[in-house]
Design an enzyme around this catalytic site. Structure first.
Site, PDB file in Angstrom:
ATOM      1  N   LYS A 230      27.369  12.047 -40.564  1.00 31.12           N
ATOM      2  CA  LYS A 230      27.805  12.664 -39.318  1.00 31.12           C
ATOM      3  C   LYS A 230      28.758  13.817 -39.628  1.00 31.12           C
ATOM      4  O   LYS A 230      29.575  13.728 -40.550  1.00 31.12           O
ATOM      5  CB  LYS A 230      28.513  11.584 -38.493  1.00 31.12           C
TER       6      LYS A 230
ATOM      7  N   SER B  28      28.656   8.795 -30.245  1.00 30.53           N
ATOM      8  CA  SER B  28      28.654  10.181 -30.677  1.00 30.53           C
ATOM      9  C   SER B  28      27.913  10.423 -31.989  1.00 30.53           C
ATOM     10  O   SER B  28      27.762  11.580 -32.415  1.00 30.53           O
ATOM     11  CB  SER B  28      30.102  10.679 -30.822  1.00 30.53           C
TER      12      SER B  28
ATOM     13  N   SER C  50      30.317   4.319 -30.901  1.00 31.86           N
ATOM     14  CA  SER C  50      29.561   5.499 -31.333  1.00 31.86           C
ATOM     15  C   SER C  50      28.508   5.243 -32.397  1.00 31.86           C
ATOM     16  O   SER C  50      27.708   6.130 -32.692  1.00 31.86           O
ATOM     17  CB  SER C  50      30.526   6.591 -31.825  1.00 31.86           C
TER      18      SER C  50
END
Length: 393
Positions: free
Chosen positions: A36, A113, A137
Site C-alpha cells: 500500500k 483504505s 482498512s
C-alpha cells in the site's frame, strides 16, 4: 468480462517500483507482492493517496521494516498500490486518483483504505499484498473482494516507515487468495505456524442480528458450520458504548497526527477528508479521557472471554459492498454500521482474519475470526484447517 489491464492501472500507483528483489532464496521465494502506498520503499515517494504529498515528499531514504521482511525471505516486490486519501476511507474511493476495481463485483466498491492491494490480489496480479488497518482498512476490502485479509495484533509488527493515521490503532497486515499463502507470509513474521489446539468458537449472535437479513442469515449458517460453538453476547454495553469509545479516540489521534499538515494553507484535500478533519478538530479532551478508560474496560472483558483458545466469530461487514456510485450519505450510513463490527478488534488491539464465506446476490461476504493478543498463528492455522468456505446464496 474482467479487464485485467484496467484493474492493474487502477490498482497500482505510477510512482512505485516495477520490480525489487532483495534475495533469490527463502521461504517466500517465487512469490510476488505489493505494498500500500503508505509504506516507505527506499528511492520512491510515499504519496498516501494525496497529490500534495506526492509533489512535496522526497523519495524515502529507507524501506519500512515490515516490507524488508518479505523481501529478505525471497518475495519480489512488484509495485505500490492505491489507497484512500491519507487512509481516511472505508470504500476505496479516491477523488484524486480514482477507485480501484473490485474484481469480484466490478460494479461495487473494492473497500478501503487498502483498496489497491485488495484489488490486485483478488485479480491474481500478485500472490499477496501488504495493507494497513486502523478501523477496518484490511478487513473490509478483504470481505468486499472475496479474499483473506489479516489485521495483526497492535504493536506486533513494526509500523515504522508507514504513514501514521491514528497511532494507537494502526497495524500492519496482508491479503492473499488462499490460507496457505496467508500462513507462509505469517511465518516470515512470526516463525512456524503449527496446527492450533482445539479452538472454542464463540459466535456473537448479537453481531449477526444487525447485519442485513440475507447477509446475516448466510454468515450465521457459515459460522455454525465451523465446528462446535457457543453463542455469546458481544455488545453487553450496547453498540453505542463501543462506537462512542472508538470514534473520539480515532478522530483525536487523526487530528493530532495529520491536522497540522492538512490545515496548511492551500492544502489539496477532498471534500470528504476535509469534513472528517474538521470534525476531528472538535473532539474535546474530556471526551478522549473518558473513552480511554472505557477502551481499557472493554479490552479487559473481551480478552478474558477469549482466553488462550477462544475465537470470536462475527460478520466482517454488515452488508454487501456499496455500489461504486453510492452517494456520500449512503457511504456514511454504511460506514457507521460496519464500524460497529470493525471497532471491536481495533479498540481491543486484537488480531482479526477475514475469511471468504459466501456469495450473496453475486457479491462476496466475509466472516471474521478474532483471537486474543498475539493469536495470529491460531487464526491462520484455523483458516488453513477449515479450507474454502465460500458458497453461493
Amino acid at each position: 468480462m474482467i479487464d485485467i489491464d484496467a484493474i492493474a492501472r487502477q490498482a497500482f500507483v505510477a510512482h512505485g517500483p516495477a520490480s525489487l528483489v532483495l534475495s533469490e532464496t527463502g521461504p517466500l521465494a517465487g512469490l510476488t507482492f505489493a505494498v500500500k502506498d503508505l509504506y516507505d520503499v527506499a528511492g520512491y515517494p510515499t504519496a498516501c493517496g494525496n497529490p500534495d504529498r506526492l509533489r512535496d515528499t522526497p523519495p524515502a531514504l529507507a524501506t519500512a521494516p515490515s516490507v524488508q521482511v518479505p523481501l529478505a525471505h525471497g518475495a519480489r516486490l512488484v509495485g505500490k498500490t492505491h489507497t484512500d486519501e491519507v487512509a481516511s476511507g472505508m470504500f476505496g474511493m479516491n477523488p484524486h486518483y480514482g477507485t480501484p476495481i473490485n474484481p469480484a463485483a466490478p460494479d461495487r466498491a473494492p473497500g478501503g483504505s487498502s483498496s489497491g492491494s485488495a484489488s490486485a490480489v483478488a485479480a491474481g496480479l500478485l500472490d499477496f499484498a501488504l495493507g494497513s488497518d486502523t478501523g477496518g482498512s484490511i478487513r473490509v476490502p478483504a470481505s468486499f473482494c472475496g479474499i483473506y485479509g489479516l489485521r495483526t495484533t497492535f504493536g506486533r509488527i513494526s509500523v515504522a516507515g508507514v504513514m501514521a493515521m491514528a497511532p494507537s490503532f494502526d497495524t500492519v497486515g496482508w491479503f492473499a487468495r488462499d490460507p496457505q499463502t496467508m500462513r507462509r507470509v505469517g511465518e516470515s513474521y512470526f516463525g512456524a505456524v503449527r496446527p492450533a489446539g482445539p479452538s472454542r468458537f464463540l459466535i456473537a449472535r448479537d453481531a449477526f442480528a444487525f447485519a442485513a437479513p440475507k447477509v446475516g442469515e448466510t454468515l450465521l449458517a457459515a459460522a455454525k458450520g465451523l465446528g462446535p460453538s457457543e453463542e455469546i453476547t458481544l455488545y453487553e454495553e450496547g453498540t453505542d458504548g463501543w462506537l462512542d469509545t472508538f470514534r473520539p479516540l480515532q478522530l483525536a489521534e487523526f487530528f493530532a497526527t495529520l491536522g497540522g499538515w492538512a490545515n496548511a494553507p492551500g492544502r489539496a484535500l477532498s471534500e470528504a477528508v476535509r469534513q472528517r478533519m474538521d470534525l476531528a478538530a472538535t473532539v474535546e479532551a474530556t471526551v478522549v479521557a473518558a473513552a480511554t478508560l472505557r477502551r481499557e474496560a472493554l479490552t479487559e472483558r473481551l480478552i478474558r472471554v477469549l482466553g488462550d483458545d477462544g475465537v470470536l466469530v462475527i460478520p466482517t461487514a454488515h452488508d454487501l459492498p456499496p455500489f461504486r456510485e453510492a452517494s456520500v450519505a449512503e457511504q456514511t450510513a454504511f460506514r457507521d454500521t460496519t464500524l460497529t463490527l470493525t471497532c471491536v478488534a481495533s479498540l481491543c488491539r486484537l488480531p482479526q482474519l477475514n475469511v471468504p464465506a459466501a456469495i450473496v446476490d453475486g457479491c462476496p461476504v466475509g466472516l471474521s475470526l478474532i483471537a486474543g493478543p498475539r493469536g495470529e498463528e491460531r487464526l491462520l492455522a484455523v483458516a488453513e484447517a477449515l479450507g474454502p468456505l465460500t458458497a453461493a446464496s
